[in-house]
Scaffold this motif. Structure first.
Motif, PDB file in Angstrom:
ATOM      1  N   ALA A 113       0.830  -1.201   0.000  1.00  0.00           N
ATOM      2  CA  ALA A 113       0.000   0.000   0.000  1.00  0.00           C
ATOM      3  C   ALA A 113       0.866   1.253   0.000  1.00  0.00           C
ATOM      4  CB  ALA A 113      -0.933  -0.006   1.209  1.00  0.00           C
ATOM      5  N   LEU A 172      -6.537  -0.847  -0.359  1.00  0.00           N
ATOM      6  CA  LEU A 172      -5.985  -2.090  -0.904  1.00  0.00           C
ATOM      7  C   LEU A 172      -6.903  -3.264  -0.607  1.00  0.00           C
ATOM      8  CD1 LEU A 172      -3.808  -3.717  -2.280  1.00  0.00           C
ATOM      9  CD2 LEU A 172      -2.502  -3.692  -0.149  1.00  0.00           C
ATOM     10  N   TYR A 196      -9.819  -3.127  -2.949  1.00  0.00           N
ATOM     11  CA  TYR A 196      -9.471  -3.597  -4.289  1.00  0.00           C
ATOM     12  C   TYR A 196      -9.416  -5.124  -4.325  1.00  0.00           C
ATOM     13  CZ  TYR A 196      -8.104   1.153  -5.712  1.00  0.00           C
ATOM     14  OH  TYR A 196      -8.084   2.477  -6.035  1.00  0.00           O
ATOM     15  N   ARG A 197      -8.878  -5.717  -3.274  1.00  0.00           N
ATOM     16  CA  ARG A 197      -8.823  -7.185  -3.223  1.00  0.00           C
ATOM     17  C   ARG A 197     -10.227  -7.776  -3.220  1.00  0.00           C
ATOM     18  NH1 ARG A 197      -5.400  -9.780   1.440  1.00  0.00           N
ATOM     19  NH2 ARG A 197      -6.808 -11.450   0.796  1.00  0.00           N
ATOM     20  N   TYR A 254       3.072 -10.178  -1.460  1.00  0.00           N
ATOM     21  CA  TYR A 254       2.747  -9.451  -2.687  1.00  0.00           C
ATOM     22  C   TYR A 254       4.041  -9.193  -3.448  1.00  0.00           C
ATOM     23  CZ  TYR A 254      -1.807  -8.620  -0.541  1.00  0.00           C
ATOM     24  OH  TYR A 254      -3.036  -8.789   0.037  1.00  0.00           O
ATOM     25  N   HIS A 293       1.596  -7.221  -8.416  1.00  0.00           N
ATOM     26  CA  HIS A 293       0.520  -6.535  -7.701  1.00  0.00           C
ATOM     27  C   HIS A 293       0.727  -5.018  -7.732  1.00  0.00           C
ATOM     28  CE1 HIS A 293       0.379 -10.626  -5.938  1.00  0.00           C
ATOM     29  NE2 HIS A 293      -0.919 -10.417  -5.912  1.00  0.00           N
ATOM     30  N   LEU A 308      -1.769  -2.131  -9.315  1.00  0.00           N
ATOM     31  CA  LEU A 308      -2.271  -0.982  -8.556  1.00  0.00           C
ATOM     32  C   LEU A 308      -1.947   0.331  -9.272  1.00  0.00           C
ATOM     33  CD1 LEU A 308      -1.372  -2.118  -4.927  1.00  0.00           C
ATOM     34  CD2 LEU A 308      -3.671  -1.886  -5.903  1.00  0.00           C
TER      35      LEU A 308
END
Length: 208
Positions: free
Chosen positions: A5, A15, A18-19, A36, A40, A44
């Motif tokens: 993040a 975050l 979004y997941r 991550y 990833h 983002l």
């Protein structure tokens, strides 16, 4: 999660959101630790860039789903089959810039279905630089991308028929013909005939 993040410039809460929406793939888990990686982070950054260009989260989720259901690069490019076309690698942001406002889930799904686009990690691969440039030019002239793609499907059907005609002619009338060597002749015939057909159509449309 906190490190990811921070690098992406968003909050942990964002975050997690979004997941939950499926905008990023799940992390690799090792025991109770979720790992991550750069994949990833790239996703983002793509989400942030698309949001800046006016895309909604719902639209981004649809785009991600369309890409992830698309064919991979090897299948689309034929893994070494002969071609005169030059593939182009693009980020999702670059693709959006080529077709401003026209990169919808529907258009993306159609382009994937036609084989114009494929995915390779966080990159998009367009199968032909020439087709990409011409398509973008038509969209800039006001032709909707959906219409360009629909025309591409029709053109492909005719192109396949022409390719079959010429390859059959070469097999029948030439001794051990090298199709790669003779393909420029076939292309010249098609180009000349298309030019003449456009002349006839333009003259007819211009007649009172």
């Amino acid at each position: 999660m906190e490190e990811l993040a921070r690098k992406a410039g968003i909050t942990v809460r964002t975050l997690r959101f979004y997941r939950e929406r499926g905008l990023i793939p799940p992390p690799r888990r090792q025991g109770r630790i979720a790992w991550y990686d750069e994949h990833h982070l790239a996703r983002l950054r793509t989400i942030a860039a698309l949001l800046e260009r006016g895309h909604t989260l719902n639209g981004i989720a649809d785009l991600a789903a369309a890409f992830e259901s698309g064919r991979d690069v090897g299948e689309v490019l034929g893994l070494g089959e002969p071609t005169e076309e030059t593939p182009v690698r693009l980020t999702p942001e670059a693709l959006a810039d080529h077709f401003e406002g026209e990169v919808t889930p529907e258009n993306l799904a159609l382009a994937l279905d036609l084989g114009y686009l494929a995915t390779d990690g966080d990159e998009i691969v367009h199968i032909s630089r020439r087709l990409l440039d011409v398509s973008a030019a038509l969209v800039r002239e006001g032709v909707p991308l959906a219409a360009v793609l629909a025309a591409g499907r029709e053109v492909r059907a005719h192109a396949e028929a022409l390719a079959e005609l010429f390859t059959e002619m070469l097999r029948t009338h030439t001794a051990e013909a090298d199709a790669t060597r003779l393909r420029p002749l076939a292309k010249s015939v098609v180009d000349a005939e298309l030019s003449l057909a456009l002349d006839r159509r333009l003259r007819r449309d211009a007649s009172p």
